[in-house]
Design a protein around this motif. Structure first.
Motif, PDB file in Angstrom:
ATOM      1  N   PHE A 147       6.762  -0.997   7.543  1.00 52.47           N
ATOM      2  CA  PHE A 147       6.600   0.345   7.002  1.00 52.47           C
ATOM      3  C   PHE A 147       7.950   0.915   6.598  1.00 52.47           C
ATOM      4  CE2 PHE A 147       3.094  -0.385   9.891  1.00 52.47           C
ATOM      5  CZ  PHE A 147       1.996   0.180   9.266  1.00 52.47           C
ATOM      6  N   GLY A 148       7.949   1.828   5.630  1.00 53.54           N
ATOM      7  CA  GLY A 148       9.178   2.508   5.238  1.00 53.54           C
ATOM      8  C   GLY A 148       8.984   3.244   3.937  1.00 53.54           C
ATOM      9  N   GLU A 149      10.043   3.902   3.487  1.00 54.87           N
ATOM     10  CA  GLU A 149      10.009   4.540   2.172  1.00 54.87           C
ATOM     11  C   GLU A 149      10.318   3.489   1.122  1.00 54.87           C
ATOM     12  OE1 GLU A 149      11.743   8.621   0.408  1.00 54.87           O
ATOM     13  OE2 GLU A 149      13.258   7.040   0.582  1.00 54.87           O
ATOM     14  N   ARG A 169       9.075   5.316 -10.524  1.00 51.15           N
ATOM     15  CA  ARG A 169       9.808   6.215 -11.425  1.00 51.15           C
ATOM     16  C   ARG A 169       8.932   7.391 -11.872  1.00 51.15           C
ATOM     17  NH1 ARG A 169      14.452   4.132 -14.538  1.00 51.15           N
ATOM     18  NH2 ARG A 169      13.733   5.570 -16.146  1.00 51.15           N
ATOM     19  N   ASP A 170       7.664   7.113 -12.084  1.00 49.49           N
ATOM     20  CA  ASP A 170       6.752   8.162 -12.543  1.00 49.49           C
ATOM     21  C   ASP A 170       6.275   9.063 -11.412  1.00 49.49           C
ATOM     22  OD1 ASP A 170       6.932   7.210 -15.128  1.00 49.49           O
ATOM     23  OD2 ASP A 170       5.068   6.050 -15.011  1.00 49.49           O
ATOM     24  N   ASN A 171       6.059   8.487 -10.251  1.00 48.93           N
ATOM     25  CA  ASN A 171       5.410   9.213  -9.158  1.00 48.93           C
ATOM     26  C   ASN A 171       6.332   9.545  -7.992  1.00 48.93           C
ATOM     27  OD1 ASN A 171       2.312   9.145  -9.908  1.00 48.93           O
ATOM     28  ND2 ASN A 171       3.149   7.121 -10.397  1.00 48.93           N
ATOM     29  N   GLY A 172       7.540   8.992  -7.989  1.00 49.56           N
ATOM     30  CA  GLY A 172       8.522   9.307  -6.957  1.00 49.56           C
ATOM     31  C   GLY A 172       8.488   8.354  -5.779  1.00 49.56           C
ATOM     32  N   ALA A 173       9.605   8.335  -5.053  1.00 52.16           N
ATOM     33  CA  ALA A 173       9.677   7.528  -3.830  1.00 52.16           C
ATOM     34  C   ALA A 173       8.698   8.089  -2.811  1.00 52.16           C
ATOM     35  CB  ALA A 173      11.096   7.551  -3.279  1.00 52.16           C
ATOM     36  N   MET A 174       8.062   7.193  -2.083  1.00 50.68           N
ATOM     37  CA  MET A 174       7.093   7.616  -1.070  1.00 50.68           C
ATOM     38  C   MET A 174       7.000   6.547   0.005  1.00 50.68           C
ATOM     39  SD  MET A 174       3.518   6.917  -3.158  1.00 50.68           S
ATOM     40  CE  MET A 174       4.163   7.450  -4.745  1.00 50.68           C
ATOM     41  N   ASN A 175       6.405   6.896   1.112  1.00 51.81           N
ATOM     42  CA  ASN A 175       6.216   5.913   2.173  1.00 51.81           C
ATOM     43  C   ASN A 175       5.224   4.841   1.719  1.00 51.81           C
ATOM     44  OD1 ASN A 175       7.993   7.068   3.948  1.00 51.81           O
ATOM     45  ND2 ASN A 175       6.435   8.189   5.107  1.00 51.81           N
ATOM     46  N   ALA A 176       5.385   3.653   2.294  1.00 53.48           N
ATOM     47  CA  ALA A 176       4.521   2.534   1.935  1.00 53.48           C
ATOM     48  C   ALA A 176       4.489   1.539   3.087  1.00 53.48           C
ATOM     49  CB  ALA A 176       5.027   1.854   0.658  1.00 53.48           C
ATOM     50  N   VAL A 177       3.595   0.586   2.974  1.00 50.50           N
ATOM     51  CA  VAL A 177       3.520  -0.511   3.943  1.00 50.50           C
ATOM     52  C   VAL A 177       3.339  -1.803   3.168  1.00 50.50           C
ATOM     53  CG1 VAL A 177       1.033  -0.107   4.260  1.00 50.50           C
ATOM     54  CG2 VAL A 177       2.287  -1.481   5.940  1.00 50.50           C
ATOM     55  N   LEU A 237       0.854  -1.183   0.000  1.00 52.69           N
ATOM     56  CA  LEU A 237       0.000   0.000   0.000  1.00 52.69           C
ATOM     57  C   LEU A 237       0.889   1.232   0.000  1.00 52.69           C
ATOM     58  CD1 LEU A 237      -2.698   1.547   0.343  1.00 52.69           C
ATOM     59  CD2 LEU A 237      -2.451   1.186   2.831  1.00 52.69           C
ATOM     60  N   LEU A 238       0.832   2.019  -1.062  1.00 46.06           N
ATOM     61  CA  LEU A 238       1.616   3.243  -1.166  1.00 46.06           C
ATOM     62  C   LEU A 238       0.888   4.401  -0.500  1.00 46.06           C
ATOM     63  CD1 LEU A 238       2.837   2.969  -4.874  1.00 46.06           C
ATOM     64  CD2 LEU A 238       3.935   2.098  -2.803  1.00 46.06           C
ATOM     65  N   ALA A 239       1.651   5.436  -0.164  1.00 47.35           N
ATOM     66  CA  ALA A 239       1.075   6.576   0.556  1.00 47.35           C
ATOM     67  C   ALA A 239      -0.017   7.278  -0.234  1.00 47.35           C
ATOM     68  CB  ALA A 239       2.182   7.569   0.915  1.00 47.35           C
ATOM     69  N   ASP A 240       0.025   7.172  -1.570  1.00 45.05           N
ATOM     70  CA  ASP A 240      -1.016   7.823  -2.378  1.00 45.05           C
ATOM     71  C   ASP A 240      -2.250   6.949  -2.570  1.00 45.05           C
ATOM     72  OD1 ASP A 240      -0.211   5.915  -4.198  1.00 45.05           O
ATOM     73  OD2 ASP A 240       0.463   7.333  -5.725  1.00 45.05           O
ATOM     74  N   GLY A 241      -2.276   5.771  -1.892  1.00 43.53           N
ATOM     75  CA  GLY A 241      -3.434   4.890  -1.939  1.00 43.53           C
ATOM     76  C   GLY A 241      -3.346   3.766  -2.952  1.00 43.53           C
ATOM     77  N   THR A 242      -2.319   3.778  -3.803  1.00 40.35           N
ATOM     78  CA  THR A 242      -2.145   2.721  -4.806  1.00 40.35           C
ATOM     79  C   THR A 242      -1.777   1.408  -4.130  1.00 40.35           C
ATOM     80  OG1 THR A 242      -1.394   4.374  -6.394  1.00 40.35           O
ATOM     81  CG2 THR A 242      -0.921   2.066  -6.908  1.00 40.35           C
ATOM     82  N   ILE A 243      -2.322   0.304  -4.645  1.00 44.22           N
ATOM     83  CA  ILE A 243      -2.080  -1.010  -4.046  1.00 44.22           C
ATOM     84  C   ILE A 243      -1.542  -1.979  -5.101  1.00 44.22           C
ATOM     85  CG2 ILE A 243      -3.136  -3.008  -2.915  1.00 44.22           C
ATOM     86  CD1 ILE A 243      -5.187  -1.145  -1.679  1.00 44.22           C
ATOM     87  N   PHE A 244      -0.514  -2.718  -4.728  1.00 45.80           N
ATOM     88  CA  PHE A 244      -0.004  -3.842  -5.507  1.00 45.80           C
ATOM     89  C   PHE A 244      -0.110  -5.081  -4.625  1.00 45.80           C
ATOM     90  CE2 PHE A 244       1.914  -0.132  -7.353  1.00 45.80           C
ATOM     91  CZ  PHE A 244       2.049  -0.414  -8.709  1.00 45.80           C
ATOM     92  N   TYR A 245      -0.260  -6.249  -5.261  1.00 49.77           N
ATOM     93  CA  TYR A 245      -0.452  -7.480  -4.494  1.00 49.77           C
ATOM     94  C   TYR A 245       0.692  -8.473  -4.718  1.00 49.77           C
ATOM     95  CZ  TYR A 245      -5.167  -5.883  -3.425  1.00 49.77           C
ATOM     96  OH  TYR A 245      -6.231  -5.158  -2.954  1.00 49.77           O
ATOM     97  N   GLY A 246       0.869  -9.328  -3.724  1.00 47.08           N
ATOM     98  CA  GLY A 246       1.865 -10.382  -3.802  1.00 47.08           C
ATOM     99  C   GLY A 246       1.574 -11.439  -2.769  1.00 47.08           C
ATOM    100  N   ALA A 305      -4.347   4.366   7.857  1.00 41.49           N
ATOM    101  CA  ALA A 305      -4.262   5.228   9.039  1.00 41.49           C
ATOM    102  C   ALA A 305      -2.894   5.103   9.704  1.00 41.49           C
ATOM    103  CB  ALA A 305      -5.371   4.866  10.024  1.00 41.49           C
ATOM    104  N   GLU A 306      -2.370   3.870   9.772  1.00 41.11           N
ATOM    105  CA  GLU A 306      -1.044   3.657  10.376  1.00 41.11           C
ATOM    106  C   GLU A 306       0.052   4.251   9.495  1.00 41.11           C
ATOM    107  OE1 GLU A 306      -0.473  -0.491  11.490  1.00 41.11           O
ATOM    108  OE2 GLU A 306      -2.637  -0.658  11.835  1.00 41.11           O
ATOM    109  N   LEU A 307      -0.101   4.109   8.183  1.00 43.09           N
ATOM    110  CA  LEU A 307       0.901   4.615   7.247  1.00 43.09           C
ATOM    111  C   LEU A 307       0.986   6.137   7.311  1.00 43.09           C
ATOM    112  CD1 LEU A 307       2.927   4.131   4.958  1.00 43.09           C
ATOM    113  CD2 LEU A 307       0.993   4.059   3.362  1.00 43.09           C
ATOM    114  N   ALA A 308      -0.146   6.775   7.525  1.00 43.39           N
ATOM    115  CA  ALA A 308      -0.177   8.240   7.585  1.00 43.39           C
ATOM    116  C   ALA A 308       0.662   8.787   8.732  1.00 43.39           C
ATOM    117  CB  ALA A 308      -1.621   8.727   7.709  1.00 43.39           C
TER     118      ALA A 308
END
Length: 375
Positions: free
Chosen positions: A32-34, A128-136, A12-21, A149-152
């Protein structure tokens, strides 16, 4: 025991985008981290133990991670430093004869949470398009709102001081006490292979904690000073910047790598800034402006120094440029034995194009010592 990654997991990226694995080792977990990515085709163990990656979720662009296991000698610090691992294919079995254990066993020792089966090509393209950001990363796939909420609450890397989290607590010595030169190294996240490169060139090193005062370093009577790589934003490192200023004023040779390079720039009044997504990999092209030669380099940084301010500075000279984006990759002071680079000449497993920088440092030390002798 052969593991199969089964538990569903998400990024879960800080901008709300989600990838699965899926979780590695069928484990539950959250980290959590960048989020950042490294383009190296090998050297994953060195990457995971590099203190400069402290607080970051590492995305590996190489499709296979773990296939050559882990060797306990191939580490850059004591234990894993990344906050979490994201990869495409995680290899539970390995075929390297001199590996001591599987990568899973190595990561388990540090209780690191990892996820695999991720579309890393899509994720890296997004960063690359949107930049490094915090994620979980987490197996709590049904708790997206709670994770948001925790990521924020996770602080941004910009303005974050992390050197104190990875620096040694007490001074220690490396090398032969009878070696030709004494080096005082300020540890703001130092890599072991830097120390190895200094030692094999005839250095006896005392490594000092990140907040050590200049008077303490000077009292050891070193022939030269070194300021290391490390994690986080350089701006909050007021103590290290002041130490660099005093070393420069003293006039003895000084060499800085990565975060150390940024600290030396700040000591000269040059500002730093957070990059869009940084440089991380072992294939970054750099031009040496002094020789005209190109170098393939290992890099790991999310901050850089201001090029315009550096070029207009009366006492600084830009010595190296990154050829992908023309950012400053190296500087030196005019008339003083002080220089630094924004990449890793000690790169392990490679490339080794820039190892000459250690030789340049010791040449500065010898020349400075000979001037003192003449005086």
């Amino acid at each position: 025991m052969k593991y199969q990654a089964k538990r569903k997991a998400l990024i879960l990226l800080a901008d709300g985008t989600i990838f699965y694995g899926k979780s590695v080792g069928d484990r539950e977990g959250t980290a959590f981290g960048e989020v950042c990515f490294n383009t190296g085709m090998t050297g994953y163990q060195e990457i995971f133990t590099d203190p400069s990656y402290f607080g970051q979720l590492m995305v590996t662009t190489n499709a296979h991670i773990g296939n050559y296991g882990a060797n306990t000698d191939e580490v850059e610090s004591e234990g894993v430093k990344i906050a979490g691992l994201i990869c495409k294919n995680f290899s539970y079995e390995y075929s390297r004869p001199d590996a001591d254990m599987s990568l899973l066993e190595f990561l388990d020792q540090s209780e690191l949470f990892a996820i695999s089966d991720v579309d890393t090509r899509a994720l890296v393209s997004y960063i690359r398009d949107n930049g490094a950001m915090n994620a979980v990363i987490s197996t709590r796939v049904e708790e997206v709102d709670a994770l948001k909420a925790e990521l924020a609450k996770v602080p941004s890397m910009e303005g974050l001081e992390l050197a104190s989290s990875v620096s040694t607590r007490e001074p220690y010595f490396v090398g032969d006490p009878e070696a030709e030169f004494r080096i005082a190294a300020l540890d703001i996240g130092i890599k072991k292979n830097i120390l190895r490169n200094l030692v094999k060139r005839g250095a006896y090193i005392q490594v000092f904690p990140h907040d050590t005062a200049f008077e303490t370093l000077k009292a050891w009577n070193p022939d030269g000073y070194f300021i290391s790589n490390g994690p986080g934003d350089p701006e909050p490192l007021k103590s290290a910047v002041e130490v660099a200023r005093q070393i420069i004023a003293e006039g003895k040779p000084l060499f800085g790598i990565c975060l150390g390079h940024q600290v030396i720039a700040l000591a000269n009044g040059v500002s730093t800034y957070k990059m869009h997504h940084g440089h991380r990999g072992i294939n970054h092209p750099v031009k040496n402006l002094l020789t005209g030669k190109g170098e393939i380099t290992s890099q790991n940084h999310g901050f850089a120094i201001n090029r315009e301010e550096t070029e207009s500075h009366p006492e600084l000279e830009v010595t190296h440029l990154h050829l992908n984006d023309q950012t400053v990759a190296g500087i030196r002071m005019k008339g003083k034995p002080v220089f630094s680079v924004q990449y890793h000449p000690e790169a392990s497993p490679g490339p080794h194009d820039a190892e000459y920088l250690f030789d340049d440092f010791f040449r500065n030390i010898r020349e400075h010592a000979s001037k003192d002798t003449v005086v």
